[in-house]
Design a protein around this motif. Structure first.
Motif, PDB file in Angstrom:
ATOM      1  N   SER A  12      31.042  52.004  41.478  1.00 39.09           N
ATOM      2  CA  SER A  12      31.495  50.706  41.000  1.00 39.09           C
ATOM      3  C   SER A  12      32.504  50.914  39.874  1.00 39.09           C
ATOM      4  N   LEU A  14      33.929  48.556  38.265  1.00 43.28           N
ATOM      5  CA  LEU A  14      33.595  47.584  37.225  1.00 43.28           C
ATOM      6  C   LEU A  14      32.526  48.110  36.279  1.00 43.28           C
ATOM      7  N   THR A  72      30.839  42.636  42.651  1.00 42.21           N
ATOM      8  CA  THR A  72      29.832  42.383  41.632  1.00 42.21           C
ATOM      9  C   THR A  72      28.777  41.465  42.228  1.00 42.21           C
ATOM     10  N   THR A 194      29.845  41.179  34.290  1.00 38.52           N
ATOM     11  CA  THR A 194      29.690  42.493  34.910  1.00 38.52           C
ATOM     12  C   THR A 194      28.346  43.045  34.476  1.00 38.52           C
TER      13      THR A 194
END
Length: 202
Positions: A12, A14, A72, A194
């Protein structure tokens, strides 16, 4: 960001970026002088990508719009029915602002410290990230005020005063390029959350 470009499964982007910018205070405080310069170059490389994606919706959609790293999860208020969500451009701009805000909070905390190493390292890192940070007028102004105080007050520590003066001079050259917060991200939608980088894994 090689893993992001490869669109690696289970990586990920993010979460990775959120953890990097969760709190810059600790790594800045524990680096040597040379490590601070390298850490600054590392952050500048990351911020360069963040700025490029923020600046152009076309570039964002090409590089992140379908990336697994930009998926997400929205946590619903009822039940445990969480659904994956591909982060969209406008919501990404909220997230980018959050990273800039966290960075400013960490840098100001370091510059307000009485610890020589913490102040020196923060200024060294700030010099390296100057091409990509600060970008938001309000955050840049907060940083500028603190650096001005160092220039005025650090008369007994000439090395700190010199570093602060050098950084302030370079910063003011780029100040006309700063963006008002209202233009950096629109506030009509709440920012996407996030995953919390400080949360412990079960």
């Amino acid at each position: 960001l090689t893993l992001h470009r490869l669109d690696s499964t289970q990586f990920s982007t993010l979460i990775c970026l959120d953890r990097i910018f969760n709190d810059l205070t600790l790594p800045i405080s524990t680096c040597t002088e040379n490590e601070s310069k390298r850490y600054g170059r590392f952050l500048n490389t990351i911020m360069d990508s963040i700025s490029r994606w923020h600046k152009s919706e076309v570039v964002f959609n090409e590089e992140c719009g379908k990336s697994k790293g930009f998926v997400t999860v929205f946590k619903k208020n009822t039940g445990n029915n969480n659904r994956p969500y591909q982060l969209e451009y406008q919501n990404y701009r909220h997230v980018a602002h959050k990273w800039h805000y966290r960075s400013t909070k960490a840098f100001v905390a370091c510059l307000e410290s009485t610890n020589f190493v913490q102040i020196r390292n923060a200024l060294l890192v700030l010099n390296k990230v100057l091409p990509n940070y600060p970008k938001v007028s309000q955050l840049g102004s907060a940083l500028e005020r603190r650096v001005n105080q160092l220039v005025s007050n650090e008369k007994d520590r000439k090395d700190i005063q010199l570093l602060a003066t050098s950084y302030l001079t370079a910063m003011l050259i780029l100040k006309p390029l700063w963006t008002p917060e209202a233009d950096f991200h629109t506030k009509d939608k709440p920012p996407v959350k996030t995953p919390d980088a400080s949360a412990k894994k079960p």
